[in-house]
Enzyme design. Structure first.
Site, PDB file in Angstrom:
ATOM      1  N   HIS A  95      -3.257 -35.943  11.346  1.00 58.30           N
ATOM      2  CA  HIS A  95      -3.589 -37.532  11.237  1.00 58.30           C
ATOM      3  C   HIS A  95      -2.735 -38.377  11.727  1.00 58.30           C
ATOM      4  O   HIS A  95      -2.726 -39.460  12.360  1.00 58.30           O
ATOM      5  CB  HIS A  95      -4.467 -37.929   9.935  1.00 58.30           C
ATOM      6  CG  HIS A  95      -5.480 -36.939   9.769  1.00 58.30           C
ATOM      7  ND1 HIS A  95      -5.260 -35.921   8.963  1.00 58.30           N
ATOM      8  CD2 HIS A  95      -6.536 -37.121  10.398  1.00 58.30           C
ATOM      9  CE1 HIS A  95      -6.604 -35.571   8.770  1.00 58.30           C
ATOM     10  NE2 HIS A  95      -7.534 -36.003   9.837  1.00 58.30           N
TER      11      HIS A  95
ATOM     12  N   ASP B 290       3.161 -30.156   2.150  1.00 60.01           N
ATOM     13  CA  ASP B 290       2.053 -30.731   2.117  1.00 60.01           C
ATOM     14  C   ASP B 290       2.340 -32.023   3.123  1.00 60.01           C
ATOM     15  O   ASP B 290       1.733 -32.249   4.133  1.00 60.01           O
ATOM     16  CB  ASP B 290       1.532 -31.496   1.066  1.00 60.01           C
ATOM     17  CG  ASP B 290       0.185 -32.359   1.077  1.00 60.01           C
ATOM     18  OD1 ASP B 290      -0.632 -31.743   1.679  1.00 60.01           O
ATOM     19  OD2 ASP B 290      -0.100 -33.120   0.566  1.00 60.01           O
TER      20      ASP B 290
ATOM     21  N   LYS C 224      -5.071 -29.230   8.730  1.00 59.00           N
ATOM     22  CA  LYS C 224      -3.792 -28.618   8.065  1.00 59.00           C
ATOM     23  C   LYS C 224      -4.419 -28.268   6.516  1.00 59.00           C
ATOM     24  O   LYS C 224      -5.212 -28.840   6.296  1.00 59.00           O
ATOM     25  CB  LYS C 224      -2.718 -29.494   8.157  1.00 59.00           C
ATOM     26  CG  LYS C 224      -2.626 -30.467   6.784  1.00 59.00           C
ATOM     27  CD  LYS C 224      -1.414 -31.243   7.156  1.00 59.00           C
ATOM     28  CE  LYS C 224      -1.157 -32.600   6.005  1.00 59.00           C
ATOM     29  NZ  LYS C 224      -1.009 -32.150   4.767  1.00 59.00           N
TER      30      LYS C 224
ATOM     31  N   LYS D  88      -2.103 -42.030  14.111  1.00 54.30           N
ATOM     32  CA  LYS D  88      -1.890 -43.388  13.962  1.00 54.30           C
ATOM     33  C   LYS D  88      -1.259 -44.246  15.033  1.00 54.30           C
ATOM     34  O   LYS D  88      -0.539 -43.686  15.670  1.00 54.30           O
ATOM     35  CB  LYS D  88      -0.943 -43.371  12.801  1.00 54.30           C
ATOM     36  CG  LYS D  88      -1.892 -42.861  11.413  1.00 54.30           C
ATOM     37  CD  LYS D  88      -1.101 -42.984  10.004  1.00 54.30           C
ATOM     38  CE  LYS D  88      -1.720 -42.423   8.796  1.00 54.30           C
ATOM     39  NZ  LYS D  88      -2.954 -43.130   8.692  1.00 54.30           N
TER      40      LYS D  88
ATOM     41  N   ARG E 265     -23.211 -22.757   2.822  1.00 53.59           N
ATOM     42  CA  ARG E 265     -24.029 -21.819   2.120  1.00 53.59           C
ATOM     43  C   ARG E 265     -25.054 -22.356   1.369  1.00 53.59           C
ATOM     44  O   ARG E 265     -26.169 -21.485   1.228  1.00 53.59           O
ATOM     45  CB  ARG E 265     -23.105 -21.019   1.021  1.00 53.59           C
ATOM     46  CG  ARG E 265     -22.382 -19.891   1.426  1.00 53.59           C
ATOM     47  CD  ARG E 265     -21.483 -19.229   0.267  1.00 53.59           C
ATOM     48  NE  ARG E 265     -20.542 -20.194  -0.306  1.00 53.59           N
ATOM     49  CZ  ARG E 265     -19.934 -19.840  -1.201  1.00 53.59           C
ATOM     50  NH1 ARG E 265     -19.660 -18.544  -1.582  1.00 53.59           N
ATOM     51  NH2 ARG E 265     -18.912 -20.795  -1.709  1.00 53.59           N
TER      52      ARG E 265
ATOM     53  N   HIS F 289       3.418 -33.622   8.815  1.00 52.85           N
ATOM     54  CA  HIS F 289       3.615 -35.090   9.047  1.00 52.85           C
ATOM     55  C   HIS F 289       5.015 -35.532   9.260  1.00 52.85           C
ATOM     56  O   HIS F 289       5.309 -35.993  10.645  1.00 52.85           O
ATOM     57  CB  HIS F 289       2.912 -36.006   8.044  1.00 52.85           C
ATOM     58  CG  HIS F 289       1.587 -35.762   7.762  1.00 52.85           C
ATOM     59  ND1 HIS F 289       0.747 -35.309   8.671  1.00 52.85           N
ATOM     60  CD2 HIS F 289       0.770 -35.645   6.530  1.00 52.85           C
ATOM     61  CE1 HIS F 289      -0.433 -34.906   8.324  1.00 52.85           C
ATOM     62  NE2 HIS F 289      -0.416 -35.098   6.709  1.00 52.85           N
TER      63      HIS F 289
ATOM     64  N   GLU G 278       4.013 -42.172  -1.989  1.00 56.00           N
ATOM     65  CA  GLU G 278       2.379 -42.596  -2.293  1.00 56.00           C
ATOM     66  C   GLU G 278       2.771 -43.084  -4.087  1.00 56.00           C
ATOM     67  O   GLU G 278       3.477 -42.538  -4.746  1.00 56.00           O
ATOM     68  CB  GLU G 278       1.796 -41.496  -2.541  1.00 56.00           C
ATOM     69  CG  GLU G 278       1.358 -40.837  -1.128  1.00 56.00           C
ATOM     70  CD  GLU G 278       0.696 -39.573  -0.987  1.00 56.00           C
ATOM     71  OE1 GLU G 278      -0.510 -39.406  -0.931  1.00 56.00           O
ATOM     72  OE2 GLU G 278       1.071 -38.447  -1.109  1.00 56.00           O
TER      73      GLU G 278
ATOM     74  N   LYS H 183       4.791 -38.257  -4.590  1.00 54.44           N
ATOM     75  CA  LYS H 183       3.797 -38.889  -5.140  1.00 54.44           C
ATOM     76  C   LYS H 183       4.383 -39.582  -6.513  1.00 54.44           C
ATOM     77  O   LYS H 183       5.273 -39.256  -6.919  1.00 54.44           O
ATOM     78  CB  LYS H 183       2.957 -37.752  -5.824  1.00 54.44           C
ATOM     79  CG  LYS H 183       2.016 -36.999  -4.581  1.00 54.44           C
ATOM     80  CD  LYS H 183       0.886 -36.242  -4.978  1.00 54.44           C
ATOM     81  CE  LYS H 183       0.048 -35.851  -3.906  1.00 54.44           C
ATOM     82  NZ  LYS H 183      -0.561 -36.831  -3.270  1.00 54.44           N
TER      83      LYS H 183
END
Lengths: 316, 508
Positions: free
Chosen positions: B196, B253, B166, B200, B60, B258, B234, B358
């Site tokens: 992704h 997620d 995704k 790998k 935009r 994955h 993570e 996480k």
């Protein structure tokens, strides 16, 4: 000067590993390097150290002294590196043998015993003169690959000999052309460029440095092989670094021109007025060797290019 | 001369990328700046872009072509990593960058893009081939696809491919709806959905390991494998993306996308050939074979977690609910663990434990395959019971890539005492450490029409079908969050989930 016994060297290697404690031992091939004593030992060491990260190996470096008096000397050492973020070193073993011309015949049987079992054997002849040593003829080692570098040799001698050899051969002069060839190949992914190909009647290779390098012959040979028909080949000298390729032109008459030329460290391609540009980084010996070591199957494209290049090298 | 490029040499270099234009929606966004344009520059530098090539960006923000090029040049220099910046290479690429501002809801913007695409096709000989890259919020995918369809851009003369990232929906129903909407304008074979993880090296290496070697595949079944653990941990929190993350959660997620793809790669049958659809067929078959949980099975086989505040080292780490933009009563799972079973002959009865979270103690993604213990523990009486340690095969995906095999070995010295030792293969040690080329690989694959690393609709829907029952049960539940402190390995309930089957999570 001392005697050379494979058992002694292997025992020394075992002691070396014991002294390295918890280092990881890595080996995926045996690489025998034949070099002249005048070759830069540090440069060879750096090349092998760089190579081990991608192709961990047992290196046997044979340095040949001039002279007719018998002389044999050896030492073993490790090449280690610490991968980022890891606790233990990864090590490869290196055996260095210095031999006079007169003692070369004693070295060859020892080399056979130093081959790491069940892994490929690669011979790297660093110069044409060591490749020409009868005692070090590749056939006696039953190698999986023989690597030479014809850039410093006389193409008319070297290329026909390589073409006629019965062993799997690789030439770093050819490996240096990979980037050039990739750029040419990418050009002809365009249907417009592909349409020009049947109209190409000449292959023009620009080189620099005064002497026609084997790279120029390989490049022309490769294009001839790809075209699958006879066209004239022209080699023109241009300004630039000695021994290098400066460009390729494939004129297709009225239909157009495909041009790939070196310009300030980058390669500029032009097809039908469309211009593109790609980097052309200088590649180290280790990178060239790594490319060759990654190829474990017969390389038919190289064989075909070599066949044509050898023919071009000896043409009047 | 046939139509095939005679200069290809697959032993030495990649080729086969046809001329094309890439039209990027969301061209002023982070993904374009950080990933796409630097990846295109690296491809140009490494001569992997086709001779006829152009980029048309849209967003935009009103920008001229020149202003867009300036921004992209800044992005390239900032996010280039290890590739040298060469002005000549950039200048040639920059001349092929164009920008068409406008709102994706405005039909006029597609007309302008169409005009620009025709112009670049003539000027840069792109052959009329177009890759549409949707680097926008997923909620805009349908609008853009419809705009492309209505303007006629979605159909040839040249090839058309649509690349999306995704999440592909937020549950089975929305994933189906998204697929239906996209397929109104693009054939399934033209839709490239990025995962992704599939790009790998180690995930691809799982296939090489299994199907390139003769010694492992005979062991690859319930007869020899006790259970499998897949972990994606993570250390970071939501890093300012709390508001977005609240809509997703760890199950959506990570697990749905994955981890189930990695699990499918571990479990799939050998493909008949190394061809994209043969591989994707086998992956999809496994995902369809995952036993769908009944609502009453969910509490026993799935655990949700959310991290609370903690002091890690000398740093006070906020809990998820204290993160900016997060609802203080949020019920979002920042940790999810689930037990899945694959109901086919090869895997019947083998639990697959998947977990992702996480603010866990360590950043690690790996797959651990635990084999059955030796049938007779002949050394038990002299080795303090250590002979019972089962063999473990670990496929490490990140941060290091590699494979380890744990087995028992005699301790040096008198007597027959055993201890586990590890035989390691480090990807970086054997093949050199390389920068990640995820985006370059994915872009080139999309241009070449190689969808092997992209996910097909049936695989997306099958993976949603596996997690949907869990999502539904969790949606009706009020969790007592937070249930694990930041810096720990997740809630106790996750340990109990494994303990019920006599297993325990490993510490990666």
């Amino acid at each position: 000067m001392g005697a050379l016994h494979a058992d002694t060297i292997l025992d020394e290697l075992n002691s070396l590993w014991a002294s390295l404690g918890g280092a990881v031992r890595a080996c995926s091939l045996t690489l025998i390097v034949f070099a002249e004593e005048s070759d830069d030992a540090a440069a060879i060491g750096e090349t092998l150290a760089e190579l081990m990260r991608e192709h961990p190996h047992r290196a046997v470096v044979v340095r040949i002294q001039p002279g007719s008096a018998p002389y044999l000397e050896h030492q073993v050492r490790s090449q280690c590196w610490m991968p980022l973020g890891r606790q233990e070193q990864v090590c490869c073993e290196q055996i260095e043998i210095t031999a006079s011309q007169a003692s070369l015949a004693d070295v060859v049987p020892v080399l056979a015993a130093l081959r790491a079992p069940d892994l490929p054997l690669v011979l790297w002849y660093r110069s044409a003169s060591v490749f020409n040593q009868p005692a070090l003829a590749p056939g006696g080692f039953r190698p999986d690959k023989v690597i030479v570098d014809s850039d410093a040799a006389e193409p008319a001698d070297m290329l026909p000999r390589l073409a006629g050899s019965g062993f799997p051969v690789a030439d770093l002069a050819w490996t240096r052309l990979t980037r050039w060839r990739a750029i040419v190949a990418q050009l002809f992914e365009s249907p417009r460029a592909l349409e020009l190909l049947p109209r190409v009647r000449e292959v023009r290779v620009l080189y620099s440095g005064g002497r026609l390098p084997s790279q120029a012959l390989y490049l022309a040979g490769w294009i001839l092989g790809a075209l699958g028909r006879e066209v004239s080949c022209r080699f023109d000298e241009a300004e630039g670094e000695p021994g290098g390729i400066q460009g390729i032109e494939l004129p297709a008459g009225e239909a157009g021109l495909v041009s790939v030329k070196l310009s300030g460290g980058a390669v500029v391609t032009t097809v039908d007025g469309i211009r593109n540009c790609a980097g052309l980084p200088v590649r180290s010996d280790a990178e060239l060797l790594a490319e060759e070591l990654a190829i474990a199957v017969p390389d038919s494209v190289f064989r075909e290019a070599l066949r044509h290049a050898a023919r071009l090298a000896v043409r009047p | 001369m046939s139509g095939e490029n005679p200069f290809r040499d697959p032993l030495r270099y990649e080729s086969g990328v046809p001329p094309c234009a890439v039209i990027i929606f969301g061209a002023n966004g982070d993904l374009t700046r950080r990933k796409l344009i630097p990846a295109l520059y690296r491809l140009a530098y490494n001569r992997l872009l086709p001779c006829g090539f152009a980029v048309i960006g849209n967003s935009r923000t009103p920008l001229s072509d020149e202003a867009f090029r300036d921004r992209m040049r800044q992005a390239v220099t900032e996010f280039l990593d290890d590739t040298p910046f060469q002005t000549d290479v950039w200048d040639v690429l920059a001349r092929a960058l164009f920008y068409v501002p406008g709102d994706i809801a405005d039909p006029g913007v597609y007309e302008r893009i169409c005009t620009k695409a025709e112009e670049t096709a003539r000027r840069f000989q792109t052959g009329g081939n177009i890759i549409f890259y949707l680097a926008t919020h997923p909620s805009q995918y349908t609008t853009i696809a419809a705009g492309l369809g209505a303007s006629g851009l979605a159909r040839g003369p040249g090839l058309r491919r649509l690349v999306i990232e995704k999440p592909f929906g937020h549950d089975l129903e929305s994933a189906r709806a998204l697929n239906r909407d996209l397929q109104k304008y693009f054939d399934e074979s033209s839709i490239y959905r990025i995962d992704h993880y599939l790009g790998k090296e180690t995930v691809q290496n799982i296939l090489a390991f299994r199907f390139g070697n003769g010694i492992f595949e005979p062991l690859w079944s319930r007869h020899f494998i006790d259970h499998v653990q897949i972990t994606a941990a993570e250390t970071i929190g939501v890093e300012g993306r709390g508001a977005f993350y609240q809509q997703a959660g760890a199950l959506r997620d990570m697990v749905q996308s994955h981890l189930l793809q990695v699990m499918a790669t571990m479990c799939m049958e050998p493909p008949a050939a190394w061809e994209p659809d043969a591989v994707r067929d086998e992956r999809a078959k496994v995902l369809r074979s995952i036993r769908v949980m009944k609502p009453e099975e969910v509490p026993l086989n799935a655990v949700a977690g959310q991290y609370g505040p903690a002091r890690i080292g000398d740093t006070e780490v906020p809990g998820f609910r204290q993160e900016p933009g997060v609802d203080p009563e949020s019920q979002t799972d920042t940790y999810a663990a689930a037990t899945f079973f694959v109901d086919n002959w090869r895997w019947a009865g083998v639990p697959f434990y998947l977990r992702s979270g996480k603010r866990l103690p360590k950043r690690v993604t790996d797959v651990a395959i635990q084999f059955h213990a030796a049938p007779l523990a002949v050394f038990d009486s002299v080795s303090n019971g250590k002979a019972a340690s089962p063999n473990l095969l670990i496929v490490r995906i990140q941060p290091e890539q590699g494979i380890s095999l744990r087995f028992l070995s005699k301790q040096p010295g008198i007597g027959m005492k055993l201890r586990p030792v590890s035989m390691d293969f480090h990807y970086g040690q054997s093949f050199g450490s390389r920068q990640s080329w995820d985006y370059e690989t994915l872009l080139v694959d999309a241009m070449r029409g190689d969808p092997a690393l992209y996910i097909r609709q049936d695989a997306i829907e099958a993976s949603w079908a596996a997690v949907d029952p869990i999502l539904k049960v969790w949606a009706d539940e009020r969790f007592d969050f937070p249930n694990y402190p930041a810096g720990t390995w997740g809630p106790k309930a996750a340990d109990e989930m494994l303990a019920r089957r006599g297993h325990a999570w490993r510490n990666p």
